[in-house]
Design a protein around this motif. Sequence first.
Motif, mmCIF file in Angstrom:
data_model
loop_
_atom_site.group_PDB
_atom_site.id
_atom_site.type_symbol
_atom_site.label_atom_id
_atom_site.label_comp_id
_atom_site.label_asym_id
_atom_site.label_seq_id
_atom_site.Cartn_x
_atom_site.Cartn_y
_atom_site.Cartn_z
ATOM 1 N N HIS A 48 10.196 1.590 6.347
ATOM 2 C CA HIS A 48 10.998 0.932 5.511
ATOM 3 C C HIS A 48 12.657 1.207 5.882
ATOM 4 N N VAL A 51 17.576 -2.541 1.917
ATOM 5 C CA VAL A 51 17.783 -4.155 1.924
ATOM 6 C C VAL A 51 19.356 -4.291 1.936
ATOM 7 N N TRP A 119 14.230 -1.813 -1.079
ATOM 8 C CA TRP A 119 13.899 -1.428 0.433
ATOM 9 C C TRP A 119 13.253 -2.613 0.902
ATOM 10 N N GLU A 120 13.287 -2.869 1.981
ATOM 11 C CA GLU A 120 12.392 -3.544 2.703
ATOM 12 C C GLU A 120 11.213 -2.922 3.424
ATOM 13 N N TYR A 121 9.948 -3.488 3.625
ATOM 14 C CA TYR A 121 8.897 -2.700 4.225
ATOM 15 C C TYR A 121 8.537 -3.452 5.313
ATOM 16 N N SER A 132 4.880 0.584 -1.293
ATOM 17 C CA SER A 132 5.608 -0.386 -1.358
ATOM 18 C C SER A 132 5.770 -1.463 -2.576
#
Length: 557
Positions: A48, A51, A119-121, A132
């Motif tokens: 992760h 963002v 966050w981006e996962y 997530s």
Amino acid sequence: MTDYEAATAFLGEWGSFQQQVFFLLCLSTVPNGFTGLSIVFLADTPPHWCVVPAHVNLTAAWRNNSIPLEEDNHSGDLLPSKCHRYKLVDIQSFSERGLLPGVDVNLSNVPKEGCLDGWEYDRSVYISTIVSEWDLVCDDRWKNPLTSSLFFFGVLTGSFISGQLSDRYGRKIVLFVTMAVQTVSTFIQVFSPSWPVFCAVFFVVGVGQISNYVAAFVLGTEILGPRVRIVYSTAGVSLFFGMGYMLLPLFAFFIRDWRMLLLGLTLPGFLYAPLWWYVPESPRWLLSQGRVAEAEAIVRNAAKRNKIEPPQVIFSPLQKELQSDRKKTHNICDLLRSRNIRWISITLWLVWNILTIAYFALSLNTANLYGNAYFNCFLSALVEMPAYTLSWLMFRWCSRRLTLFSTLFMGGLFLLLIQLIPANLISLAITLEMMGKFAVTTAFAIVYAYTAELYPTVLRNTAVGACSMASRIGSIIAPYFIYLRSYSISLPYILMGSLTVLSGLLSLLLPESYGMPLPDTITHMQPFPGCCRKTPYTLTQTTEEEKVAERKSPAVL
């Protein structure tokens, strides 16, 4: 031979009745295998990063370099930060002025900030996990091990209440009620709207998970004959538990969303309801409660299933009176009441506790090993199968005390050796970890059966439940052993290895039960070495109760 075993010897060891009880009770432990360790996939943490909102005006160069590089604690490589990004106000200013990262601007001088926009996962392995979905990372990463610990708090609670309920109300009813609790609560968990709700329901799952396992274990131990009992209590229930564990990575491989995975793991539990009509209550427990007629009815039905004509008198009148005298209610306090049983209990609690730390820490660590997480989990489950087979062979022909000591000592030694392996020999390190898991698993199967042999019928379920309860302190803190990897990869192995070797030495203090009959009352228990000078209740000795029975009753027991 004890009264009950002598009275039911005419049934034989491996008739249709015993086969049915053996396989149905073993089958009931399969869901425990995938439920107890499902958190390995439900709460795995995918790669992760922060963002960077699309509406922020950045050039492609700055957007690609908006995440700082940090040294990985494991490999030492520079990887994108999981918890920080460059301050967007500053890099947007640099972008608008046409400056290039690393050329016109030294990135080490750019201030950083947290993941203010989330966050981006990486979705290449998992569609979603609870990590997530609820962002259990960075400042909230402590919630991940706490999730497992709360499950084990439920296991601790179940161990505390189920043993006493089972000794008071019966093995069978507790078995099926807690199976229903585990299945229904897991189904409810699928619809959890938040992490706190998920954890609350997971606690209830833990209560049901351990309760039905212990009830099934003790029920089979009491119904089956001496030889089959050894197979059941070591290899039988353990192999079927291992089968459930092996099914877990297969389910998880094909179902990558955590909610759907839980739903898939729940459905098999509903298939166990019909077993109520095929699994009997323990006649040995019924006798200890003075319910002789019900015990005789089950034994006569077993004789009919085995096509054997039972004697007219199964339990002699005097034996019925003796069994009625044993009806006194016992509770968990009796495990500490006398000096002999107190030292046995305390020693077993320590051994169980340390053993549980090693077993669950190694099981939960599979997602952190190098390589494919599904394969590593399957491998961890696969090594348990020969371990359970070995536990039966050792339990069948070897000293209980020396068997437990040798497996614990070797398991701890393998774990201590891992820290000596060079970082580039990853496969060798994993091999040593799996060998440690093999030895620890063998010891785990042995300690269940060993404990059941040491305690009497009137306290057996309570005692096994109490040992399981005491060990849950270990299972509660086991996830935090894995958490220590973030500080030092070697530290968890050093701690687990040292503690496991220590538990092996402690096991040498326990009395030997090999070749001894299954005790029915507290007075039949083996003495703790150096604590009690009582003459052991052996196969060649006759208790005062049996002497009286022989003089006053000509009936064959």
